[in-house]
Design a protein around this motif. Structure first.
Motif, PDB file in Angstrom:
ATOM      1  N   TYR A   1       0.856  -1.192   0.000  1.00  0.00           N
ATOM      2  CA  TYR A   1       0.000   0.000   0.000  1.00  0.00           C
ATOM      3  C   TYR A   1       0.886   1.233   0.000  1.00  0.00           C
ATOM      4  CZ  TYR A   1      -3.746   3.249   1.129  1.00  0.00           C
ATOM      5  OH  TYR A   1      -4.639   4.280   1.086  1.00  0.00           O
ATOM      6  N   GLN A   2       0.533   2.159  -0.891  1.00  0.00           N
ATOM      7  CA  GLN A   2       1.248   3.425  -0.963  1.00  0.00           C
ATOM      8  C   GLN A   2       0.323   4.549  -0.488  1.00  0.00           C
ATOM      9  OE1 GLN A   2       2.608   6.353  -4.485  1.00  0.00           O
ATOM     10  NE2 GLN A   2       3.450   4.297  -4.658  1.00  0.00           N
ATOM     11  N   PHE A   3       0.771   5.268   0.555  1.00  0.00           N
ATOM     12  CA  PHE A   3      -0.029   6.352   1.100  1.00  0.00           C
ATOM     13  C   PHE A   3       0.054   7.595   0.202  1.00  0.00           C
ATOM     14  CE2 PHE A   3       0.955   3.540   4.567  1.00  0.00           C
ATOM     15  CZ  PHE A   3      -0.208   3.487   5.300  1.00  0.00           C
ATOM     16  N   GLN A   4      -0.857   8.516   0.434  1.00  0.00           N
ATOM     17  CA  GLN A   4      -0.961   9.688  -0.433  1.00  0.00           C
ATOM     18  C   GLN A   4       0.333  10.494  -0.475  1.00  0.00           C
ATOM     19  OE1 GLN A   4      -4.147  12.327   0.567  1.00  0.00           O
ATOM     20  NE2 GLN A   4      -3.864  13.635  -1.214  1.00  0.00           N
ATOM     21  N   MET A   5       1.039  10.603   0.654  1.00  0.00           N
ATOM     22  CA  MET A   5       2.255  11.410   0.677  1.00  0.00           C
ATOM     23  C   MET A   5       3.446  10.720   0.023  1.00  0.00           C
ATOM     24  SD  MET A   5       2.098   9.346   3.381  1.00  0.00           S
ATOM     25  CE  MET A   5       0.949  10.191   4.468  1.00  0.00           C
ATOM     26  N   GLY A   6       3.308   9.427  -0.338  1.00  0.00           N
ATOM     27  CA  GLY A   6       4.369   8.714  -1.023  1.00  0.00           C
ATOM     28  C   GLY A   6       4.991   7.599  -0.213  1.00  0.00           C
ATOM     29  N   PHE A   7       4.749   7.551   1.091  1.00  0.00           N
ATOM     30  CA  PHE A   7       5.267   6.471   1.926  1.00  0.00           C
ATOM     31  C   PHE A   7       4.560   5.172   1.571  1.00  0.00           C
ATOM     32  CE2 PHE A   7       4.947   3.949   5.872  1.00  0.00           C
ATOM     33  CZ  PHE A   7       6.299   3.733   6.101  1.00  0.00           C
ATOM     34  N   GLN A   8       5.294   4.056   1.489  1.00  0.00           N
ATOM     35  CA  GLN A   8       4.669   2.787   1.152  1.00  0.00           C
ATOM     36  C   GLN A   8       5.209   1.651   2.021  1.00  0.00           C
ATOM     37  OE1 GLN A   8       5.585   1.897  -2.997  1.00  0.00           O
ATOM     38  NE2 GLN A   8       7.222   0.517  -2.394  1.00  0.00           N
ATOM     39  N   LEU A   9       4.377   0.637   2.197  1.00  0.00           N
ATOM     40  CA  LEU A   9       4.729  -0.596   2.889  1.00  0.00           C
ATOM     41  C   LEU A   9       4.512  -1.748   1.927  1.00  0.00           C
ATOM     42  CD1 LEU A   9       3.050  -0.005   6.368  1.00  0.00           C
ATOM     43  CD2 LEU A   9       5.503   0.028   5.881  1.00  0.00           C
ATOM     44  N   LYS A  10       5.415  -2.740   1.979  1.00  0.00           N
ATOM     45  CA  LYS A  10       5.346  -3.843   1.027  1.00  0.00           C
ATOM     46  C   LYS A  10       5.711  -5.151   1.717  1.00  0.00           C
ATOM     47  CE  LYS A  10       8.475  -4.203  -2.295  1.00  0.00           C
ATOM     48  NZ  LYS A  10       9.214  -3.878  -3.528  1.00  0.00           N
ATOM     49  N   MET A  11       4.956  -6.197   1.399  1.00  0.00           N
ATOM     50  CA  MET A  11       5.231  -7.523   1.933  1.00  0.00           C
ATOM     51  C   MET A  11       5.455  -8.484   0.765  1.00  0.00           C
ATOM     52  SD  MET A  11       2.990  -9.816   4.605  1.00  0.00           S
ATOM     53  CE  MET A  11       3.332  -8.664   5.930  1.00  0.00           C
ATOM     54  N   THR A  12       6.467  -9.363   0.904  1.00  0.00           N
ATOM     55  CA  THR A  12       6.797 -10.282  -0.175  1.00  0.00           C
ATOM     56  C   THR A  12       6.959 -11.703   0.359  1.00  0.00           C
ATOM     57  OG1 THR A  12       9.180  -9.882   0.073  1.00  0.00           O
ATOM     58  CG2 THR A  12       7.997  -8.511  -1.496  1.00  0.00           C
ATOM     59  N   TYR A  13       6.698 -12.646  -0.532  1.00  0.00           N
ATOM     60  CA  TYR A  13       7.019 -14.048  -0.282  1.00  0.00           C
ATOM     61  C   TYR A  13       7.780 -14.562  -1.497  1.00  0.00           C
ATOM     62  CZ  TYR A  13       6.718 -19.085   0.067  1.00  0.00           C
ATOM     63  OH  TYR A  13       7.039 -20.416   0.109  1.00  0.00           O
ATOM     64  N   GLY A  14       8.888 -15.260  -1.273  1.00  0.00           N
ATOM     65  CA  GLY A  14       9.693 -15.720  -2.385  1.00  0.00           C
ATOM     66  C   GLY A  14      10.181 -17.136  -2.227  1.00  0.00           C
ATOM     67  N   VAL A  15      10.609 -17.697  -3.348  1.00  0.00           N
ATOM     68  CA  VAL A  15      11.160 -19.051  -3.392  1.00  0.00           C
ATOM     69  C   VAL A  15      12.419 -19.023  -4.249  1.00  0.00           C
ATOM     70  CG1 VAL A  15      10.785 -21.432  -4.118  1.00  0.00           C
ATOM     71  CG2 VAL A  15       8.905 -20.131  -3.142  1.00  0.00           C
ATOM     72  N   GLY A  16      13.523 -19.529  -3.705  1.00  0.00           N
ATOM     73  CA  GLY A  16      14.739 -19.689  -4.483  1.00  0.00           C
ATOM     74  C   GLY A  16      14.733 -21.019  -5.210  1.00  0.00           C
ATOM     75  N   MET A  17      15.164 -21.012  -6.461  1.00  0.00           N
ATOM     76  CA  MET A  17      15.085 -22.214  -7.287  1.00  0.00           C
ATOM     77  C   MET A  17      16.448 -22.797  -7.650  1.00  0.00           C
ATOM     78  SD  MET A  17      12.076 -20.947  -9.868  1.00  0.00           S
ATOM     79  CE  MET A  17      10.537 -20.266  -9.215  1.00  0.00           C
TER      80      MET A  17
END
Length: 232
Positions: free
Chosen positions: A182-198
């Motif tokens: 989610y990116q807030f109006q002022m430009g600050f954002q939070l991000k969550m990821t899930y990954g897999v190495g192959m």
């Protein structure tokens, strides 16, 4: 001639519009990684699972819009530290070792964003192939010998990623992430990821070592927006 000039003018206008919408986002956070491995002994596969380990992750991403429907491509360059802790104990000795690998990572987010309502924040989801390269690593910890007398040896040495007879791990890894944010109006954002190495990082025949699961959480601030809170 006039048609050619008109065509060039249209292309120039599209390029300028796209360039004006490109944003740059510095991000900082952490990545928790769980490695899995197996060895093969007399045709039998022995699986190994390691505990989750946490390390820093940070870098910069460039959001490049595709059209005007919320789709974009977001290449980036990131640093992360992946760690493995190995604890082994028997009647003769006990070892507690941690391996840390410093990586340069190149992800390419395929991203879709949409506003909650006009001139407010936006949600986004993404899928990301990535390639990373381990440029350094260290092994630290201690080995305790129990018999015939107790002695402790401290371990602190480099991990050898260079090819050859003394190579310990392969430096090249690849895999994929998915996530949302989610990116807030002022430009600050939070991000969550899930990954897999192959990629199999082991150099031992009949063995495997992979970063089988990765969870990340990061915070960033979007730079380069022309109108605060307005999104393509």
């Amino acid at each position: 001639m006039k048609k050619s000039l008109l065509f060039l003018a249209i292309l120039s206008g599209l390029a300028a519009h796209t360039y004006a919408q490109v944003t740059v986002t510095p991000e900082f956070g952490f990545l928790t990684t769980k490695f899995s491995a197996y060895t093969t002994d007399n045709g039998m596969r022995n699986s190994l699972n390691y505990d989750w380990q946490i390390g820093p992750r940070g870098g910069i991403a460039f959001d490049i819009p595709i059209g005007s429907k919320g789709f974009s491509v977001e290449p980036g360059l990131f640093y992360n530290s992946k760690m493995i802790r190995v604890v082994d104990e028997n009647s003769m000795m006990r070892s507690d070792l941690k391996m840390s690998m410093s990586n340069a990572e190149l992800p390419i987010n395929l991203k879709y964003s949409w506003s909650i309502r006009e001139y407010t924040g936006k949600l986004f989801v993404f899928a990301t192939p990535y390639v990373s390269y381990s440029f350094s690593g260290r092994r630290t910890g201690d080995i305790t010998v129990k018999q015939p007398t107790v002695s402790i040896k401290q371990i602190d040495d480099k991990i050898n990623f260079k090819s050859g007879a003394t190579q310990e791990l392969k430096p090249l890894d690849y895999g994929a992430y998915v996530g949302f944010g989610y990116q807030f109006q002022m430009g600050f954002q939070l991000k969550m990821t899930y990954g897999v190495g192959m990629s199999n990082l082991s150099v031992v025949p009949g063995a495997s070592l992979k970063s089988s699961s990765m969870f990340g959480l990061s915070a960033g601030f979007v730079l380069g927006r022309k109108i605060a809170g307005r999104f393509y």
